[in-house]
Design a protein around this motif. Structure first.
Motif, PDB file in Angstrom:
ATOM      1  N   ILE A 163     123.632  37.853  56.717  1.00  0.00           N
ATOM      2  CA  ILE A 163     123.526  36.543  56.081  1.00  0.00           C
ATOM      3  C   ILE A 163     122.080  36.343  55.640  1.00  0.00           C
ATOM      4  N   ILE A 218     119.303  33.412  53.264  1.00  0.00           N
ATOM      5  CA  ILE A 218     119.082  32.173  52.526  1.00  0.00           C
ATOM      6  C   ILE A 218     117.875  32.371  51.619  1.00  0.00           C
ATOM      7  N   TYR A 273     118.898  26.793  45.974  1.00  0.00           N
ATOM      8  CA  TYR A 273     119.240  27.503  47.211  1.00  0.00           C
ATOM      9  C   TYR A 273     120.360  28.501  46.934  1.00  0.00           C
ATOM     10  N   PHE A 316     122.965  30.812  49.503  1.00  0.00           N
ATOM     11  CA  PHE A 316     123.419  31.230  50.841  1.00  0.00           C
ATOM     12  C   PHE A 316     124.313  32.455  50.659  1.00  0.00           C
ATOM     13  N   LYS A 348     128.320  34.454  47.729  1.00  0.00           N
ATOM     14  CA  LYS A 348     127.162  33.563  47.677  1.00  0.00           C
ATOM     15  C   LYS A 348     127.565  32.160  47.271  1.00  0.00           C
TER      16      LYS A 348
END
Length: 356
Positions: A100, A102, A136, A138, A158
């Motif tokens: 994962i 960010i 952003y 993720f 994403k």
């Protein structure tokens, strides 16, 4: 202060234009992560094999043996914009891994002067507000070996969140997929970004929009469209390891970055455009690293309509000790302007060392 006022004047019209085009969006996701990769001009699709593979090619996650984490920070445009990345990955078993990450790209404390002049025509600096334009991403990745050990596959889902103060915000969703293949000292990689296209849906505050729609007479009179679509992009890479001494190893890679549109890339047609990139990494006993690369070959149209070819060289160094790798890259973010280069720093942690 004046730079942030100017930046605001540019950001919102660009946002409106991007909405109308509906071809490309989320361009902050093309910057890249990890100073080691950026020092090689992003030529790592075939060789990435640590936590940063979440971004470059999720198939490379199969190469990790234990918990890994990474952090990166970069400043752009004389520190006005900040770009940060954090990632974590771990193996599930000997055949698969997950990760994962960010990404945040933001310009903070932009001056909003839309209400600088009151209803009586007086300038009131107390009416200036501050806002941020922030993007952003993720990312959630999964990778595993396919059929036989040398073939790896990975997929990255994403979620994209973009915020422009109180003016507008959006949510987006998409997938990336990649493959890596290794035979002897040769490595091959294929990465397809936005393989299903990435769709962004915008919500626009009409009250805030009405405050600026008359800023330029005859322009921006109607609300922009509220959807963006990011078309797929293809990356192909081939790399090879060379032993050049008892303790010296040389890694070289050449990538082809393909967009399915006509651009200013060095090879361009109506169907697709190709931007080549090449990088190398020389390491001493997998302890100290020296990196360099060149990429982003673009034709630039001058004022006299002549064309010139520009490119972006990059340089990097790194050091690994006791499960911690620190990397630095000096990257060229443009061929014009006063701030040609950016300093990129990243650090990667590998928990394998601490289990010994």
């Amino acid at each position: 202060m004046k730079y942030k006022i100017l930046l605001f004047l540019f950001i919102f019209p660009l946002f409106l234009n991007a909405q109308a085009l509906r071809n490309y969006s989320n361009e902050f996701l093309t910057i890249g992560v990890d100073a080691a990769a950026l020092g090689m001009s992003k030529s790592v699709v075939a060789t990435t094999n640590d936590v940063n593979a979440i971004y470059w090619n999720p198939a490379g996650l199969v190469g990790i043996e234990d918990y890994q984490g990474s952090l990166m920070h970069a400043s752009y445009f004389a520190g006005i914009a900040n770009y940060n990345h954090v990632g974590f990955a771990m193996p599930i078993d000997k055949e698969s891994a997950i990760g994962i990450s960010i990404i945040r790209f933001g310009v903070d404390d932009i001056l909003n002067t839309t209400e600088l002049i009151d209803s009586d025509g007086n300038i009131d600096f107390n009416r200036i507000r501050l806002f941020s334009s922030v993007d952003y991403a993720f990312n959630m990745a999964y990778a595993r070996n396919l059929i036989f050990k040398d073939l790896k596959f990975g997929v990255n889902a994403k979620i994209v969140r973009r915020i422009i103060g109180d003016f507008a915000s959006s949510w987006g969703f998409g997938f990336d997929a990649g493959i890596q293949f290794e035979r002897n000292d040769w490595k091959f990689g294929v990465m397809v970004r936005d393989i299903t296209t990435t769709f962004n849906s915008w919500a626009i505050d009409e009250d805030e929009f009405n405050k600026i729609k008359d800023a330029i007479p005859g322009q921006n009179q109607d609300l922009p469209e509220t959807t963006e679509i990011t078309k797929p992009k293809l990356q192909l890479g081939v790399a090879r390891n060379w032993r050049v001494g008892r303790f010296l190893n040389l890694l070289t890679e050449v990538d082809l970055n393909v967009r399915f549109a006509k651009t200013n890339d060095i090879f361009s047609s109506e169907a697709a455009s190709i931007d080549p990139a090449a990088g190398f990494q020389l390491d001493y006993d997998d302890l100290v690293y020296l990196r360099a690369g060149v990429g982003n070959f673009q034709y630039i149209t001058e004022f006299d309509n002549s064309k010139s070819l520009s490119m972006q060289p990059n340089f990097g160094v790194g050091f690994k000790y006791n499960g911690i790798k620190i990397d630095y890259a000096l990257t060229n973010i443009g061929s014009v302007g006063n701030a040609l280069y950016s300093n990129i720093f990243s650090i990667t942690f590998d928990y394998t060392f601490f289990r010994r």
